[in-house]
Design an enzyme around this catalytic site. Structure first.
Site, short mmCIF file in Angstrom:
data_model
loop_
_atom_site.label_atom_id
_atom_site.label_comp_id
_atom_site.label_asym_id
_atom_site.label_seq_id
_atom_site.Cartn_x
_atom_site.Cartn_y
_atom_site.Cartn_z
N ARG A 163 26.83 -25.38 -10.33
CA ARG A 163 28.27 -25.67 -10.20
C ARG A 163 29.04 -24.36 -10.33
O ARG A 163 28.45 -23.31 -10.60
CB ARG A 163 28.71 -26.66 -11.28
CG ARG A 163 28.57 -26.08 -12.69
CD ARG A 163 29.14 -26.97 -13.78
NE ARG A 163 28.97 -26.34 -15.08
CZ ARG A 163 29.44 -26.83 -16.22
NH1 ARG A 163 30.10 -27.96 -16.24
NH2 ARG A 163 29.25 -26.19 -17.35
N GLU A 200 36.96 -24.81 -15.19
CA GLU A 200 36.50 -23.49 -15.64
C GLU A 200 36.23 -22.53 -14.47
O GLU A 200 35.11 -22.04 -14.29
CB GLU A 200 35.27 -23.63 -16.52
CG GLU A 200 35.58 -24.35 -17.81
CD GLU A 200 34.49 -24.21 -18.87
OE1 GLU A 200 33.34 -23.92 -18.52
OE2 GLU A 200 34.83 -24.38 -20.06
N CYS A 219 35.01 -12.82 2.22
CA CYS A 219 35.53 -12.20 1.00
C CYS A 219 35.76 -10.70 1.21
O CYS A 219 36.78 -10.15 0.77
CB CYS A 219 34.57 -12.41 -0.18
SG CYS A 219 34.68 -14.08 -0.86
N GLU A 236 38.89 -28.80 -24.17
CA GLU A 236 37.53 -29.17 -24.55
C GLU A 236 37.17 -28.54 -25.89
O GLU A 236 37.64 -27.45 -26.20
CB GLU A 236 36.50 -28.64 -23.53
CG GLU A 236 36.52 -29.27 -22.18
CD GLU A 236 35.45 -28.67 -21.26
OE1 GLU A 236 34.44 -28.14 -21.77
OE2 GLU A 236 35.63 -28.72 -20.04
N HIS A 265 23.77 -32.08 -25.50
CA HIS A 265 25.08 -31.62 -25.98
C HIS A 265 25.73 -32.81 -26.68
O HIS A 265 25.81 -33.89 -26.12
CB HIS A 265 25.90 -31.18 -24.77
CG HIS A 265 27.16 -30.44 -25.09
ND1 HIS A 265 28.20 -31.02 -25.80
CD2 HIS A 265 27.55 -29.19 -24.78
CE1 HIS A 265 29.18 -30.13 -25.90
NE2 HIS A 265 28.81 -29.00 -25.30
C1 GLA Z 1 32.23 -26.28 -20.40
C2 GLA Z 1 32.43 -27.21 -19.22
C3 GLA Z 1 31.96 -28.59 -19.48
C4 GLA Z 1 30.68 -28.58 -20.27
C5 GLA Z 1 30.89 -27.84 -21.55
C6 GLA Z 1 29.67 -27.85 -22.46
O1 GLA Z 1 33.32 -26.09 -21.17
O2 GLA Z 1 33.75 -27.22 -18.75
O3 GLA Z 1 31.78 -29.23 -18.23
O4 GLA Z 1 29.69 -27.96 -19.52
O5 GLA Z 1 31.16 -26.51 -21.25
O6 GLA Z 1 29.93 -27.18 -23.67
ZN ZN Z 2 32.89 -15.36 -0.17
#
Ligand code: GLA
Ligand code: ZN
Length: 673
Positions: free
Chosen positions: A119, A158, A169, A311, A362
């Site tokens: 991801r 994130e 790019c 988070e 987690h």
């Molecule tokens: C990040 C991501 C979440 C998850 C947490 C785990 O902050 O945004 O999707 O992966 O870490 O700590």
């Molecule tokens: Zn690119």
């Protein structure tokens, strides 16, 4: 463009308590989904962030959408009294997209396209990726934009500045450079390309894979960050257009992911960040608490406004070398620390622990154990009821008089630089050490970037290792000092300009007259050496770097002993209405604590309480609430006999002594209800 000028509506005036809710992982378990609703009420969870990684469920093939499940999710949560933060799904792309349009995957510098995986790794320039995001985001905005549960857009997840070297790019980077420099000769001058025969004669020759050209690397990092902001705008466009009343944000991380958050923050309606401290990891929770306080204050300072802690883990994470469970009390303490520093929320990753996938170990609010009868669940519920009682704090601001400058681009420039000492540059740690002195005293302290901030609101500004001093920043510091401000700089400050070209004629460049001195050279201190300086009638250790300065009016407050015999270690200079201090070396925390204590007394900057704060205890003030937080693993007694205090929640008087259990806190006020 600023957050406020673009701003959609505002958030509810209570503290949010919530979690990422990955509903799609439980579609085959309706009983689980039903029990979630009951459990949410029991924890006082009032908001859920949904849809963060749902793309392959929402659009199973190009143009083939299924929203039924998300409709159900919205309706269930709404009927249950919860608000919803809806994410756009670009953080993780569906495999059909990568297969159909390989350009959405990033490319390495050697020209190899990454395979579809993981991801957070899409190309931020790809026209196809942007189109696909706009399409799905438009659908989401049209379908859920007026749903009464929706309070906020959580754009992507994130973001990071991980570079992509694909042809799109590289072309965009060259255009970015042309806009910045206009002519190739201006670029050659800025990048000092006569060194090692690196002169460019056309934009097409530029490829960002040469760490020996610091100007190139820095601009590439700036571009990668700008491109991410541009991507954020592209995918937010349908949200802003279709739902102008819903605020828009994205969740930031710690400031080491290649994004200039000082700049990015100017484009969101509210700053959010994901907080994962390493509690109980080293046996020194005070240090972890100072670092966490620093990061919260950084988030607060991006816009000088409350933020959301989007988070945090209700227990342990599963991606640190050693992840510890939180000891008794730590969950509420850690959550309240966020609120004390300016968060309007306590949110978790995630509501229910995943059964499979890379994060199955987690912790979550509801663990694999599956019931409300767990330690984590009870502590989350306890935090929830406290947040409810603290509703009046939502939206309130802080007014720190001191600020430490921690500038993300300066960190990039320092990372790139080959200095006489490279093993422990420790820029962030140095800033935290100065910040820590204020934290220990209970003096509120912002953590600001060099740009986008009006310095005149502060009384004290600290510049630790501000190696890259933009001319514009130097000018701001000059004005701040001449109008009566107190500025403190520590070693390696003002070495290069915005293009990473060294200032000539002594440093700190452009400010030698303000500090009344010029650094002639910087010595490194090897491990076997025991360099000390004398000040306040005591010896203090110096290590790693020491600037050798020539005084030009400044007074030496402390001096080095052998072998740096007689060189000033700490100086002060009265510049017009203000005062400029210079600390020539990295030094021990105890010295910084003593130095800033004296400085605050001298310049009338006050802690939020008049009493002695024991080690490991943090006192922070937000509105009329004073949070007294014990980060020690032992009980602590605090004498508070100089003034009358009341419980912030109950209103009853607090005696002359506060006793706090390990990892416990009390919220007090000096205003009688
Ligand atoms: C990040 C991501 C979440 C998850 C947490 C785990 O902050 O945004 O999707 O992966 O870490 O700590
Ligand atoms: Zn690119």
């Amino acid at each position: 463009m600023t957050g406020s000028s673009e701003s959609g509506g505002s958030l509810p005036r209570f503290l949010l308590h919530g979690a990422d809710y990955n509903y799609e992982q439980w579609l085959d378990f309706p009983d689980v989904l039903d029990s979630d609703l009951v459990l949410m009420r029991e924890t006082g969870v009032n908001v859920l962030a949904v849809g963060i990684f749902s793309w392959s469920r929402l659009e199973s093939n190009e143009g083939v959408y299924s929203f039924d499940w998300l409709d159900n999710c919205f309706d269930h949560l709404y009927k249950n009294g919860q608000k919803i933060i809806l994410a756009t799904p670009s953080g993780s792309k569906p495999v059909w997209l990568s297969q159909k349009y390989p350009e959405v995957c990033q490319m390495t510098a050697s020209g190899v396209r990454h395979p579809h995986s993981g991801r957070h790794n899409h190309c931020r320039t790809s026209v196809k990726y942007r189109e696909a995001c706009v399409k799905i985001n438009t659908k989401l905005a049209q379908r859920y934009g007026t749903h009464p549960a929706l309070i906020l857009w959580h754009v992507s997840n994130e973001y990071n500045g991980m570079p992509c070297f694909c042809p799109q790019c590289i072309a965009a980077f060259r255009t970015w450079l042309e806009n910045r420099y206009k002519t190739i000769d201006t670029l050659n001058a800025a990048w000092y390309t006569d060194f090692w025969s690196h002169r460019f004669t056309s934009w097409q020759q530029i490829f960002p894979a040469d760490p020996s050209i610091h100007g190139l690397m820095l601009d590439w990092q700036r571009f990668s960050s700008d491109q991410c902001i541009d991507f954020f705008h592209a995918e937010s466009e349908p949200l802003r257009r279709i739902t102008p009343d819903v605020p828009v944000t994205t969740n930031f991380q710690k400031p080491d992911v290649g994004l200039d958050y000082h700049k990015f923050a100017q484009h969101v309606d509210i700053v959010c960040w994901d907080n994962y401290p390493e509690w109980h990891r080293t046996g020194d929770d005070e240090s972890a608490a100072i670092k966490t306080g620093f990061l919260h204050d950084l988030c607060y300072s991006y816009l000088g406004k409350p933020f959301l802690m989007m988070e945090s883990s209700p227990g342990a994470v599963n991606w640190q070398g050693v992840s510890k469970k939180k000891r008794k009390g730590m969950h509420t303490l850690s959550s309240m620390q966020a609120v004390a520093h300016g968060s309007d929320s306590v949110q978790y990753f995630q509501w229910r622990q995943s059964r499979g996938g890379i994060e199955k170990f987690h912790d979550a609010v509801v663990t694999h154990f599956g019931t409300n009868d767990t330690r984590i669940f009870r502590e989350v519920a306890e935090t929830g009821s406290l947040l409810k009682k603290l509703a009046s704090i939502a939206g309130t601001v802080k007014n720190a008089q001191a600020a430490v400058v921690y500038d993300i681009q300066n960190g990039w420039a320092l990372d790139n630089a080959q200095l006489p000492l490279n093993i422990e540059k420790n820029y962030q740690e140095e800033c935290i050490a100065h910040y820590g002195a204020f934290w220990k005293m209970g003096v509120p302290c912002d953590v600001i970037g060099a740009q986008y901030i009006d310095y005149s609101r502060y009384r004290i500004i600290v510049l630790p290792m501000l190696y890259m001093l933009r001319e514009e920043t130097a000018e701001k510091i000059r004005r701040f000092t001449e109008q009566g401000g107190v500025v403190v700089a520590a070693f390696l400050t003002g070495i290069v300009n915005e293009s990473d070209l060294c200032y000539l004629g002594g440093t700190p460049g452009k400010l030698t007259d303000v500090f009344g001195l010029a650094v002639e050279e910087t010595e490194t201190i090897a491990e076997y050496e025991n360099l000390v300086f004398k000040m306040y009638g005591q010896s203090w250790k110096a290590f790693h770097y020491s600037d050798r300065v020539r005084l030009g009016g400044a007074q030496a407050l402390g001096k080095f002993e052998k072998p740096e015999d007689g060189f000033p270690a700490v100086t002060s200079y009265k510049y017009k209405e203000g005062t400029a201090y210079y600390i020539c070396a990295r030094t021990e925390q105890n010295f910084l604590s003593k130095f800033y204590k004296e400085l605050c007394i001298k310049h009338d900057v006050f802690p939020c309480v008049p009493w002695e704060i024991p080690a490991g205890v943090s006192v922070q003030k937000r509105a009329d609430a004073i949070f007294v937080m014990n980060f020690n693993s032992h009980e602590i007694d605090i004498s508070v006999n100089e003034k009358k205090y009341y419980s912030f929640l109950g209103g009853e008087a607090v005696g002359s002594k506060i006793t706090l259990a390990p990892y416990d806190l009390i919220i007090i006020t000096d205003k009688k209800a």
